[in-house]
Structure formats: structure tokens, C-alpha cells
Design a protein around this motif. Structure first.
Motif, mmCIF file in Angstrom:
data_model
loop_
_atom_site.group_PDB
_atom_site.id
_atom_site.type_symbol
_atom_site.label_atom_id
_atom_site.label_comp_id
_atom_site.label_asym_id
_atom_site.label_seq_id
_atom_site.Cartn_x
_atom_site.Cartn_y
_atom_site.Cartn_z
ATOM 1 N N PHE A 186 0.686 -1.396 -0.011
ATOM 2 C CA PHE A 186 -0.058 0.086 0.130
ATOM 3 C C PHE A 186 0.931 1.388 0.001
ATOM 4 O O PHE A 186 0.771 2.082 -0.714
ATOM 5 C CB PHE A 186 -1.035 -0.057 1.177
ATOM 6 N N GLY A 187 1.746 1.310 0.891
ATOM 7 C CA GLY A 187 2.614 2.510 1.039
ATOM 8 C C GLY A 187 3.008 2.648 2.459
ATOM 9 O O GLY A 187 2.807 1.939 3.209
ATOM 10 N N SER A 188 3.921 3.996 2.578
ATOM 11 C CA SER A 188 4.308 4.189 3.709
ATOM 12 C C SER A 188 3.918 5.674 4.365
ATOM 13 O O SER A 188 3.955 6.642 3.507
ATOM 14 C CB SER A 188 6.142 4.233 3.729
ATOM 15 N N PHE A 189 3.693 5.938 5.646
ATOM 16 C CA PHE A 189 3.448 7.124 6.368
ATOM 17 C C PHE A 189 4.509 7.617 6.950
ATOM 18 O O PHE A 189 5.022 6.694 7.863
ATOM 19 C CB PHE A 189 2.127 6.998 7.016
ATOM 20 N N ILE A 190 5.321 8.647 6.284
ATOM 21 C CA ILE A 190 6.607 8.783 6.969
ATOM 22 C C ILE A 190 6.599 10.123 7.517
ATOM 23 O O ILE A 190 5.917 11.236 7.270
ATOM 24 C CB ILE A 190 7.663 8.810 5.848
ATOM 25 N N VAL A 191 7.809 10.470 8.531
ATOM 26 C CA VAL A 191 8.055 12.049 8.907
ATOM 27 C C VAL A 191 8.975 12.546 7.934
ATOM 28 O O VAL A 191 10.119 11.956 7.922
ATOM 29 C CB VAL A 191 8.131 11.501 10.154
ATOM 30 N N LYS A 192 8.625 13.584 7.411
ATOM 31 C CA LYS A 192 9.728 14.129 6.642
ATOM 32 C C LYS A 192 10.370 15.485 7.444
ATOM 33 O O LYS A 192 9.532 16.178 8.111
ATOM 34 C CB LYS A 192 9.103 14.656 5.270
ATOM 35 N N LYS A 193 11.743 15.673 7.375
ATOM 36 C CA LYS A 193 12.266 16.944 7.898
ATOM 37 C C LYS A 193 12.155 18.085 6.944
ATOM 38 O O LYS A 193 13.074 17.808 5.844
ATOM 39 C CB LYS A 193 13.507 16.386 8.569
ATOM 40 N N ARG A 194 11.897 19.300 7.375
ATOM 41 C CA ARG A 194 11.922 20.317 6.492
ATOM 42 C C ARG A 194 13.119 21.253 7.179
ATOM 43 O O ARG A 194 12.887 21.390 8.403
ATOM 44 C CB ARG A 194 10.634 21.182 6.505
ATOM 45 N N ALA A 195 14.239 21.729 6.336
ATOM 46 C CA ALA A 195 15.169 22.294 6.830
ATOM 47 C C ALA A 195 14.712 23.958 7.393
ATOM 48 O O ALA A 195 13.460 24.217 6.625
ATOM 49 C CB ALA A 195 16.519 22.470 6.101
ATOM 50 N N GLU A 196 15.675 24.611 7.911
ATOM 51 C CA GLU A 196 15.268 26.109 8.311
ATOM 52 C C GLU A 196 15.463 26.619 7.155
ATOM 53 O O GLU A 196 16.464 26.614 6.017
ATOM 54 C CB GLU A 196 16.063 26.463 9.259
ATOM 55 N N LYS A 197 14.579 27.831 6.720
ATOM 56 C CA LYS A 197 14.681 28.529 5.336
ATOM 57 C C LYS A 197 14.038 30.121 5.779
ATOM 58 O O LYS A 197 13.498 30.134 6.635
ATOM 59 C CB LYS A 197 13.997 27.926 4.375
ATOM 60 N N THR A 198 14.490 30.740 4.713
ATOM 61 C CA THR A 198 14.175 32.273 4.807
ATOM 62 C C THR A 198 12.813 32.251 3.969
ATOM 63 O O THR A 198 12.863 32.060 2.966
ATOM 64 C CB THR A 198 15.252 33.232 4.307
ATOM 65 N N GLY A 199 11.925 33.030 4.494
ATOM 66 C CA GLY A 199 10.697 33.374 3.721
ATOM 67 C C GLY A 199 10.250 34.762 3.625
ATOM 68 O O GLY A 199 10.947 35.639 4.180
ATOM 69 N N ARG A 200 9.198 35.414 3.131
ATOM 70 C CA ARG A 200 8.989 36.591 3.145
ATOM 71 C C ARG A 200 7.454 36.924 3.590
ATOM 72 O O ARG A 200 6.555 36.077 3.046
ATOM 73 C CB ARG A 200 8.875 37.346 1.397
ATOM 74 N N ASN A 201 7.117 37.882 4.424
ATOM 75 C CA ASN A 201 5.954 38.451 4.546
ATOM 76 C C ASN A 201 5.702 39.483 3.728
ATOM 77 O O ASN A 201 6.250 40.460 3.868
ATOM 78 C CB ASN A 201 5.831 38.887 5.964
ATOM 79 N N ILE A 202 4.761 39.159 2.617
ATOM 80 C CA ILE A 202 4.481 40.323 1.522
ATOM 81 C C ILE A 202 3.991 41.532 2.013
ATOM 82 O O ILE A 202 4.310 42.521 1.737
ATOM 83 C CB ILE A 202 3.997 39.368 0.477
ATOM 84 N N SER A 203 3.049 41.256 3.015
ATOM 85 C CA SER A 203 2.052 42.310 3.424
ATOM 86 C C SER A 203 2.986 43.299 4.044
ATOM 87 O O SER A 203 2.907 44.694 4.147
ATOM 88 C CB SER A 203 0.993 41.864 4.204
ATOM 89 N N LYS A 204 3.850 42.759 5.000
ATOM 90 C CA LYS A 204 4.874 43.773 5.779
ATOM 91 C C LYS A 204 6.342 43.899 5.043
ATOM 92 O O LYS A 204 6.956 44.976 5.542
ATOM 93 C CB LYS A 204 5.065 43.186 7.034
ATOM 94 N N ASN A 205 6.512 43.353 3.886
ATOM 95 C CA ASN A 205 7.559 43.300 3.136
ATOM 96 C C ASN A 205 9.000 43.407 4.263
ATOM 97 O O ASN A 205 9.875 43.986 4.120
ATOM 98 C CB ASN A 205 7.917 44.900 2.589
ATOM 99 N N GLN A 206 8.848 42.142 4.838
ATOM 100 C CA GLN A 206 9.923 41.433 5.870
ATOM 101 C C GLN A 206 10.266 40.227 5.456
ATOM 102 O O GLN A 206 9.569 39.412 4.965
ATOM 103 C CB GLN A 206 9.365 41.679 7.234
ATOM 104 N N SER A 207 11.566 39.921 5.376
ATOM 105 C CA SER A 207 12.266 38.360 5.584
ATOM 106 C C SER A 207 11.827 37.930 6.844
ATOM 107 O O SER A 207 12.010 38.344 7.835
ATOM 108 C CB SER A 207 13.616 38.522 5.265
#
Length: 96
Positions: A47-68
Motif C-alpha cells: 500500500f505505502g508508507s506514512f513517513i515523517v519528513k524533515k524540513r530544513a530552516e529557510k528564509t521566507g517573505r511576509n509580503i504584506s509587511k515586506n519583511q524577511s
């Protein structure tokens, strides 16, 4: 297909009461969620596997406040279907 549809279909195919099937499905989901929350993967052969994936830290943008902003590292649940399952879907599903 919803959980109610699955419960009805399994109850009709097995002859087991809907309430018992619903309790089984709920218990299955509870155990999968608990395992993933504890960092443990769940493998269902064919059938398949339910797994836990790790997401690394990253930089995003808050467009409404124009902030990183820094998005911290985090874990997410994911499903990886088995090869036989994928092949079955590829050959049998007709696109509308």
C-alpha cells in the motif's frame, strides 16, 4: 471518497456492523497519527508508507509587511505509495 464511504463499503464487503468498522478505522488513524507524532514511520506492504519528513530552516517573505522571516526547521507527515500501488493507479485510472 470520505471516511463514511470507506466505513460503509468495508461494512458491506465484510458483513461487520458499521459501528465496529468505524471504531476500527478510527483506531487505525489514531495509531498512525500517534506513531508519526512520536517520530516513527508506518509501513504497509503493498500500500505505502506514512513517513515523517524533515524540513530544513529557510528564509521566507511576509509580503504584506515586506519583511524577511526565518521559518524554523520542522517535521511534516507524508505518504509515499508502494510501487505496485502506483502502477495499479497509472494503468487503471481514466482521466476525465
Amino acid at each position: 471518497m470520505t471516511k463514511a464511504d470507506i466505513v460503509t463499503k468495508v461494512a458491506n464487503e465484510t458483513g461487520v456492523e458499521k459501528a465496529a468498522v468505524l471504531a476500527t478505522v478510527e483506531s487505525f488513524m489514531k495509531n498512525v497519527k500517534g506513531s508519526l507524532a512520536g517520530g516513527e514511520n508506518v509501513y504497509l506492504r503493498g500500500f505505502g508508507s506514512f513517513i515523517v519528513k524533515k524540513r530544513a530552516e529557510k528564509t521566507g517573505r511576509n509580503i504584506s509587511k515586506n519583511q524577511s522571516i526565518i521559518i524554523p526547521a520542522h517535521n511534516i507527515p507524508a505518504f509515499k505509495p508502494a510501487k505496485t500501488f502506483v502502477e495499479n493507479v497509472k494503468t487503471k485510472v481514466k482521466v476525465k
